[in-house]
Design an enzyme around this catalytic site. Structure first.
Site, PDB file in Angstrom:
ATOM      1  N   VAL A 233       3.969  -0.497   4.301  1.00  0.00           N
ATOM      2  CA  VAL A 233       2.593  -1.049   4.771  1.00  0.00           C
ATOM      3  C   VAL A 233       1.958  -1.807   3.670  1.00  0.00           C
ATOM      4  O   VAL A 233       1.910  -1.614   2.437  1.00  0.00           O
ATOM      5  CB  VAL A 233       1.616   0.266   4.901  1.00  0.00           C
ATOM      6  CG1 VAL A 233       0.354  -0.426   5.381  1.00  0.00           C
ATOM      7  CG2 VAL A 233       2.006   1.282   6.202  1.00  0.00           C
TER       8      VAL A 233
ATOM      9  N   GLY B 192       9.807   1.445   6.688  1.00  0.00           N
ATOM     10  CA  GLY B 192       9.553   0.088   6.077  1.00  0.00           C
ATOM     11  C   GLY B 192       8.496   0.129   5.134  1.00  0.00           C
ATOM     12  O   GLY B 192       8.456   1.027   4.379  1.00  0.00           O
TER      13      GLY B 192
ATOM     14  N   LEU C  33       0.915  -1.278  -0.164  1.00  0.00           N
ATOM     15  CA  LEU C  33      -0.180  -0.007   0.082  1.00  0.00           C
ATOM     16  C   LEU C  33       0.711   1.104  -0.153  1.00  0.00           C
ATOM     17  O   LEU C  33       0.325   2.329  -0.539  1.00  0.00           O
ATOM     18  CB  LEU C  33      -1.070  -0.038   1.250  1.00  0.00           C
ATOM     19  CG  LEU C  33      -2.019  -1.153   1.534  1.00  0.00           C
ATOM     20  CD1 LEU C  33      -2.777  -1.082   2.605  1.00  0.00           C
ATOM     21  CD2 LEU C  33      -3.056  -0.908   0.201  1.00  0.00           C
TER      22      LEU C  33
ATOM     23  N   ASP D 119       1.901  14.975  13.002  1.00  0.00           N
ATOM     24  CA  ASP D 119       1.806  14.635  11.722  1.00  0.00           C
ATOM     25  C   ASP D 119       0.517  14.338  10.923  1.00  0.00           C
ATOM     26  O   ASP D 119       0.396  13.811  10.086  1.00  0.00           O
ATOM     27  CB  ASP D 119       2.747  13.534  11.511  1.00  0.00           C
ATOM     28  CG  ASP D 119       3.194  13.615   9.953  1.00  0.00           C
ATOM     29  OD1 ASP D 119       3.641  14.516   9.308  1.00  0.00           O
ATOM     30  OD2 ASP D 119       3.617  12.257   9.593  1.00  0.00           O
TER      31      ASP D 119
ATOM     32  N   SER E 170      10.403   5.480   5.285  1.00  0.00           N
ATOM     33  CA  SER E 170      11.894   5.304   6.053  1.00  0.00           C
ATOM     34  C   SER E 170      11.743   4.361   7.103  1.00  0.00           C
ATOM     35  O   SER E 170      12.900   3.544   7.245  1.00  0.00           O
ATOM     36  CB  SER E 170      12.298   6.730   6.790  1.00  0.00           C
ATOM     37  OG  SER E 170      11.408   6.993   7.754  1.00  0.00           O
TER      38      SER E 170
END
Length: 302
Positions: free
Chosen positions: A21, A19, A13, A130, A17
């Site tokens: 999803v 990894g 998906l 964020d 940084s």
């Protein structure tokens, strides 16, 4: 996906940084889930802080739900509720009007849910840090799910000073290295609302000294087609001085959001204590046979 035999990999998906999803099928229930895969070399305290924050937030309708955490030698897997309609940025780009913006009616319904989810975060002493279009997901009925708590922090008595997050959404106090807390999330929501209604960012994507000066002076364009209520709410959220910025209870009572009251809670939720919520979730996880890693409370609080 080695090490998590109960899930079947379907597709990637997104990646970053930390990894990636992936979309996966839960072989036990046939339901789709999103799995955040984090390399074991990533900071373990940060990983577990994100997991514990999701546990604290529990099962709120406007927060992405943690389903399971799995720890192997090489990776940590955070299994989450899957929001099948993607993120809010993709939703805007698909608008048929060709202007990447929503009608005020649609924006009200979405924004109410964002604020309700953020109210739940702040009520549990969590600042997101964020908030952006990409981190607001949409479920099967386009119901809002706030996601990605990788930069989130729990506050107790003091304020933060780290410059984190995405530049177009970052509050001026974050950009300039001043102390900040929950008010920074309000600014980010103001940028999101502006983007929903105007199809752009109020101060552009590249934020530098000139843009900071415009933030301080309150210089940005509000299109004539916006209603008085929409303009008023945006102005109150994008106030340079965080002390003067509108609060979540005031946003929920704002006349512009009251035009579409069906998504608003009848009363503001009472926060459940942090320790009690973690204890509850860990007891459930243990009974289900999941491995639970703990952070000391002094590490969980920033």
């Amino acid at each position: 996906m080695n090490g998590i035999v109960n899930y079947r990999f379907l597709k990637t998906l997104g990646s970053g940084s930390f990894g990636e999803v992936v979309l996966a099928e839960d072989m036990m229930t046939s339901n789709n889930v999103a799995i955040k895969i984090i390399d074991s070399q990533h900071n373990e305290i940060e990983i577990n802080r994100e997991i514990q924050i999701m546990k604290v937030l529990g099962m709120h309708p406007n927060i992405i739900r943690l389903e399971e955490e799995i720890h192997t030698k090489n990776h940590t897997y955070i299994v989450m509720e899957y929001a099948e309609n993607g993120d809010l940025l993709s939703y805007l780009l698909k608008q048929k009007n060709g202007r990447c913006q929503l009608s005020e009616g649609k924006a009200q319904k979405i924004f109410q849910q964002i604020i309700c989810g953020l109210n739940h975060c702040h009520g549990n002493m969590i600042v997101h840090r964020d908030l952006k279009l990409e981190n607001v997901l949409l479920g099967s009925r386009c119901d809002v799910k706030i996601a990605d708590f990788g930069l989130s922090k729990m506050l107790k008595y003091h304020r933060l000073r780290e410059s984190v997050g995405s530049l177009p959404y970052a509050a001026p106090e974050v950009l300039s290295g001043k102390f900040y807390a929950f008010e920074a999330d309000i600014w980010s929501c103001g940028v999101i609302l502006y983007a929903l209604l105007c199809g752009d960012f109020p101060f552009g994507q590249d934020i530098g000294p000139d843009e900071l000066m415009k933030m301080e002076a309150g210089i940005y364009n509000l299109p004539e087609h916006l209603s008085f209520g929409a303009k008023d709410l945006i102005r109150k959220m994008l106030r340079f001085d965080q002390v003067d910025r509108i609060t979540i209870p005031e946003i929920l009572q704002h006349s512009w959001l009251q035009l579409q009251p069906q998504y608003l809670p009848p009363t503001l939720p009472t926060p459940i204590s942090l320790a009690h919520r973690i204890q509850q979730s860990d007891q459930i996880a243990t009974k289900m046979g999941f491995k639970v890693l703990h952070l000391g409370m002094e590490e969980l609080w920033c």
